[in-house]
Design a protein around this motif. Structure first.
Motif, short mmCIF file in Angstrom:
data_model
loop_
_atom_site.label_atom_id
_atom_site.label_comp_id
_atom_site.label_asym_id
_atom_site.label_seq_id
_atom_site.Cartn_x
_atom_site.Cartn_y
_atom_site.Cartn_z
N LYS A 106 11.77 16.17 29.11
CA LYS A 106 10.42 15.82 28.68
C LYS A 106 10.41 15.20 27.29
O LYS A 106 9.41 14.62 26.87
CB LYS A 106 9.52 17.06 28.71
N ASN A 107 11.52 15.33 26.59
CA ASN A 107 11.63 14.71 25.27
C ASN A 107 12.55 13.49 25.26
O ASN A 107 13.05 13.09 24.21
CB ASN A 107 12.12 15.75 24.26
N GLY A 108 12.77 12.93 26.45
CA GLY A 108 13.44 11.64 26.51
C GLY A 108 14.94 11.68 26.64
O GLY A 108 15.63 10.76 26.17
N TYR A 109 15.49 12.71 27.32
CA TYR A 109 16.93 12.80 27.55
C TYR A 109 17.20 13.07 29.03
O TYR A 109 16.50 13.89 29.64
CB TYR A 109 17.55 13.92 26.71
N TRP A 317 15.45 27.10 18.51
CA TRP A 317 16.55 26.23 18.11
C TRP A 317 16.44 24.83 18.72
O TRP A 317 16.98 23.85 18.19
CB TRP A 317 17.89 26.84 18.54
N ARG A 318 15.72 24.71 19.83
CA ARG A 318 15.67 23.42 20.52
C ARG A 318 14.92 22.36 19.71
O ARG A 318 15.16 21.15 19.90
CB ARG A 318 15.03 23.59 21.90
N GLN A 319 14.06 22.77 18.79
CA GLN A 319 13.40 21.78 17.93
C GLN A 319 14.43 21.07 17.04
O GLN A 319 14.41 19.85 16.89
CB GLN A 319 12.32 22.45 17.08
N ARG A 320 15.32 21.87 16.44
CA ARG A 320 16.37 21.26 15.63
C ARG A 320 17.36 20.50 16.50
O ARG A 320 17.89 19.47 16.09
CB ARG A 320 17.09 22.32 14.81
N ALA A 321 17.62 21.02 17.69
CA ALA A 321 18.52 20.33 18.60
C ALA A 321 18.01 18.94 18.93
O ALA A 321 18.79 17.97 18.99
CB ALA A 321 18.69 21.15 19.88
N LEU A 322 16.70 18.81 19.15
CA LEU A 322 16.13 17.49 19.42
C LEU A 322 16.34 16.53 18.26
O LEU A 322 16.69 15.36 18.44
CB LEU A 322 14.64 17.60 19.74
N ARG A 323 16.15 17.04 17.06
CA ARG A 323 16.36 16.18 15.89
C ARG A 323 17.84 15.82 15.75
O ARG A 323 18.19 14.72 15.34
CB ARG A 323 15.83 16.87 14.64
N TRP A 324 18.71 16.77 16.09
CA TRP A 324 20.15 16.51 16.09
C TRP A 324 20.49 15.41 17.10
O TRP A 324 21.17 14.43 16.78
CB TRP A 324 20.88 17.81 16.43
N TRP A 325 19.99 15.55 18.33
CA TRP A 325 20.25 14.53 19.34
C TRP A 325 19.60 13.20 18.97
O TRP A 325 20.21 12.14 19.16
CB TRP A 325 19.72 14.99 20.70
N ASP A 326 18.36 13.25 18.45
CA ASP A 326 17.69 12.01 18.06
C ASP A 326 18.53 11.22 17.05
O ASP A 326 18.64 9.99 17.13
CB ASP A 326 16.32 12.31 17.45
N TYR A 327 19.12 11.95 16.11
CA TYR A 327 19.89 11.28 15.06
C TYR A 327 21.15 10.64 15.62
O TYR A 327 21.45 9.47 15.35
CB TYR A 327 20.26 12.29 13.97
N TRP A 328 21.91 11.39 16.44
CA TRP A 328 23.21 10.90 16.89
C TRP A 328 23.13 10.04 18.15
O TRP A 328 23.99 9.16 18.35
CB TRP A 328 24.15 12.08 17.15
#
Length: 698
Positions: A106-109, A317-328
């Motif tokens: 749902k967040n684009g992955y 933790w998934r909020q930070r995980a999304l930002r982690w994935w968004d960055y990389w």
């Protein structure tokens, strides 16, 4: 799925189903009147479930479930996230997988949940063991294939907890070009010393060793066909425990995929651990064995993700995980790497309790590791059970009688929630500091250095760091087991020479703790940690030689006020529940400890059961295990267990029972494993493996 023709017919009124013949694909969108649909509409993307296969170079087809976002515009592409485990995505893990697949989709992955070859819905024979070369090669191929899909933006991440943390790290070490970052929770980079089979080099017969081989013998989903191919590839395969029991010492078998012994990790990693998890050392291990950016978090919980791990406090933790994935993976410029990259929960000295909902303490966010201002405090055991900052002036020793059944208060693995440790301390050498006049906080791996002697060639040592409250109750802080045969070399073990002093050095497992004013620091030393460690075979006595060569060091960090060190953390979010099933019963794991001091016997048992439904099918799984030893004859310990999986698929009942028994004497282990398969009450097949395995420094 699950007798796919009948299942799809049953879903006509609640799902829009598109069954693709090529690639064996089924796409499922959520019904318009479901709460999951409303959640998906409120998020960035709706998504579909797609059941497909990916073909490897050797022709083996791996089963994969895709959680795929629905593109909002023509030509829109997405990164892929891969989780690959043998834990059967179509039955055992279908309900729990859904929440994570839905969240990231749902967040684009695009989330790809893959069954390891030879397990679950994937083709091929059961692998030779965990984390085989074929498994990691498959991961590389999957990454390459997904990066080239028409919906892909070319970037791939791997993630997972436990098994999928292990293979994420191993695959990252091979540096496939499309793999840009990983997230790993509760993994390991050292398969012999920091895994479930040999705890710091000492044999640990955890129930997992039986559980996984039983589940690997189940028929392939979604058809659950029982035929000669199934027998050849799964049921008739020798259980992995025989391999693990033969590999009792560190070797190339364990090091083949252990990245500790390879060049530093160069793929960015977000790693998560738990202070009550057996794998918590890996967080710092990865941090220290990496040249790429690492974000590290360690909470107070067990073997679980941070939003639900017990005990709390928890966070999303998934909020930070999304930002982690968004960055990389999406190239989004955010500040995820500018934030503190080290976060650990500081436990503030809770009293002993076996089942707290929340651990008292606070989160400490640090720019990086090591914590600024850290120091090391060395303490020395003294005569009269004292612990001081200087060694005794005269070399002396304390004797310890080996009590094989001691240690049950610490549970089945270092870090479980424990009650008062006084029962274990009665069969240990204990050394206490004076009451502290001010608080002390530690974070890291305490180091223990012991000078010992023994009356037999082999014993094990167990070292526990504890907190003694003013009322005399004792809390476990952390501990470590030591196999003395590996004191000079893990690869070339040597027996002790009876009566001759030897030096043992080991890091105690990672911990955090605040020792409060008025409390005492305790070092407890024994030769047993039952049932965590398999008992050594000889009853007798060991000695701890006191003086300058027996000490331990505490990793002290500056004490903070909780209000000054609090990290802003989002509250846990509810996960989407799978619309195709539900859990009906889950007892969790129930532990029982029985100690008869008069007879010198110890028995430790665990039981658990779970029942769930998917569509109109019912699944049941139940297990029970027992560990037993007598102090007078520690060589003759035993471990036995049963695990029964009963799957009712389209009215057909498949009943698989796995039974194990491990018995030892002074020189050998006798291992027996039986698989029994019934279909609708009729015995279909039964097979037993028996092997007598020489005992080598265990």
């Amino acid at each position: 799925m699950y007798g796919i023709k009948n299942t799809l017919k049953k879903l006509t009124f609640s799902f829009l189903v598109i069954a693709g013949v090529a690639g064996c694909t089924a796409q499922i969108t959520q019904p318009t009147n479901s709460p999951q649909k409303e959640t998906a509409q409120a998020a960035a993307y709706e998504f579909t479930l797609e059941y497909e296969t990916l073909e490897m170079k050797d022709g083996v087809k791996l089963a994969v479930t895709f959680y795929r976002p629905v593109a909002k515009k023509p030509g829109e592409t997405f990164p892929a996230l891969i989780e690959m485990v043998p834990y059967r995505k179509d039955d055992f893990f279908a309900l729990s997988d859904y929440g994570y697949g839905a969240y990231f989709a749902k967040n684009g992955y695009v989330v790809a949940r893959v069954d390891v070859r030879g397990t679950g819905g994937s083709d091929g024979p059961v692998p030779v063991s965990e984390y085989s070369a074929a498994e990691i090669s498959d991961a590389e191929q999957i990454i390459d294939q997904l990066s080239k899909k028409e919906w892909s933006n070319g970037n791939v991440g791997m993630y997972g907890l436990s098994w999928s943390a292990f293979n994420s790290l191993m695959t990252a070490h091979r540096k496939p070009p499309a793999l840009k970052a990983i997230i790993a929770a509760h993994g390991s980079i050292d398969l012999f010393y920091n895994d479930v089979h040999y705890n710091s080099g000492a044999l640990t017969l955890d129930y997992y060793s039986h559980q996984i081989s039983t589940d690997n013998a189940l028929p392939q989903s979604p058809d659950y066909r029982i035929d000669e191919t199934y027998f050849k590839n799964r049921f008739d395969k020798k259980p992995w425990i025989f391999t693990w029991m033969r590999e009792q010492q560190d070797s190339e078998f364990w090091r083949q995929e252990s990245i500790k012994f390879k060049e530093p990790l160069s793929v960015p990693a977000y790693v998560i651990g738990g202070l009550l998890d057996g794998y918590r050392d890996f967080v710092l291990d990865v941090k220290q064995h990496s040249t790429a950016p690492v974000i590290a978090e360690i909470g107070p919980w067990n073997h679980a993700w941070p939003e639900y791990g017990a005990p709390g406090p928890n966070y999303e933790w998934r909020q930070r995980a999304l930002r982690w994935w968004d960055y990389w993976l999406k190239g989004v410029e955010n500040n995820v790497l500018d934030e503190p990259r080290w976060m650990a929960f500081m436990r503030t000295g809770q009293p002993p309790t076996a089942d707290p909902a929340i651990v008292p303490g606070y989160w400490r966010c640090e720019k990086n590791w090591p914590v600024q201002g850290s120091t090391v405090q060395r303490l020395y055991p003294q005569t009269q059970q004292k612990l001081t900052g200087a060694p005794t002036s005269k070399t002396t020793s304390d004797s310890l009688k080996y009590v094989a059944g001691a240690g049950m208060a610490a549970g089945g693995w270092w870090g479980e929630q424990t009650g008062d440790m006084s029962t274990d301390d009665r069969n240990s050498l204990v050394y206490d500091s004076a009451p502290l006049t001010q608080a002390m906080e530690i974070m890291g791996n305490p180091l223990v250095h012991l000078r010992v002697a023994a009356d037999a060639p082999f014993y094990q040592w167990s070292v526990r760091l504890e907190d003694v409250a003013p009322d005399g109750t004792v809390s476990l802080v952390s501990g470590v087991s030591i196999n003395p045969s590996q004191r000079h070399s893990r690869l070339s073990p040597q027996a002790l020479t009876p009566g001759e002093p030897a030096t043992l050095t080991a890091p105690i497992h990672f911990t955090t703790w605040r020792f409060k004013p008025g409390h005492r620091i305790r070092l407890a030393i024994s030769n047993a940690q039952f049932p965590m460690l398999w008992p050594s075979p000889t009853p007798g006595t060991t000695r701890l030689i006191l003086g300058k060569n027996t000490w331990f060091e505490l990793p002290v960090v500056p004490t903070r006020d909780a209000t000054d060190a609090t990290c802003p953390l989002p509250a846990p979010e509810p996960s989407d529940e799978a619309p195709f099933g539900k859990t009906l019963e889950d007892t969790g794991t129930v532990f029982t400890r029985q100690r008869d001091d008069e007879k010198g016997e110890s028995t430790f048992t665990t039981t658990s059961s779970v029942v769930w439904t998917q569509y109109d099918n019912e699944f049941r799984s139940a297990e029970s295990y027992e560990w037993h030893v007598k102090d007078a004859s520690p060589a003759n310990a035993h471990f036995k267990g049963k695990r029964r999986n009963t799957f009712t698929i389209d009215g057909v009942k498949i009943d698989l029972l796995g039974e194990i028994k491990v018995e030892s004497d002074a020189t050998h282990f006798d291992v027996t494993f039986t698989k029994t398969l019934h279909k609708d009450g009729t015995l279909i097949r039964e097979k037993t493996w028996i092997e007598r395995i020489p005992r080598r420094f265990q």
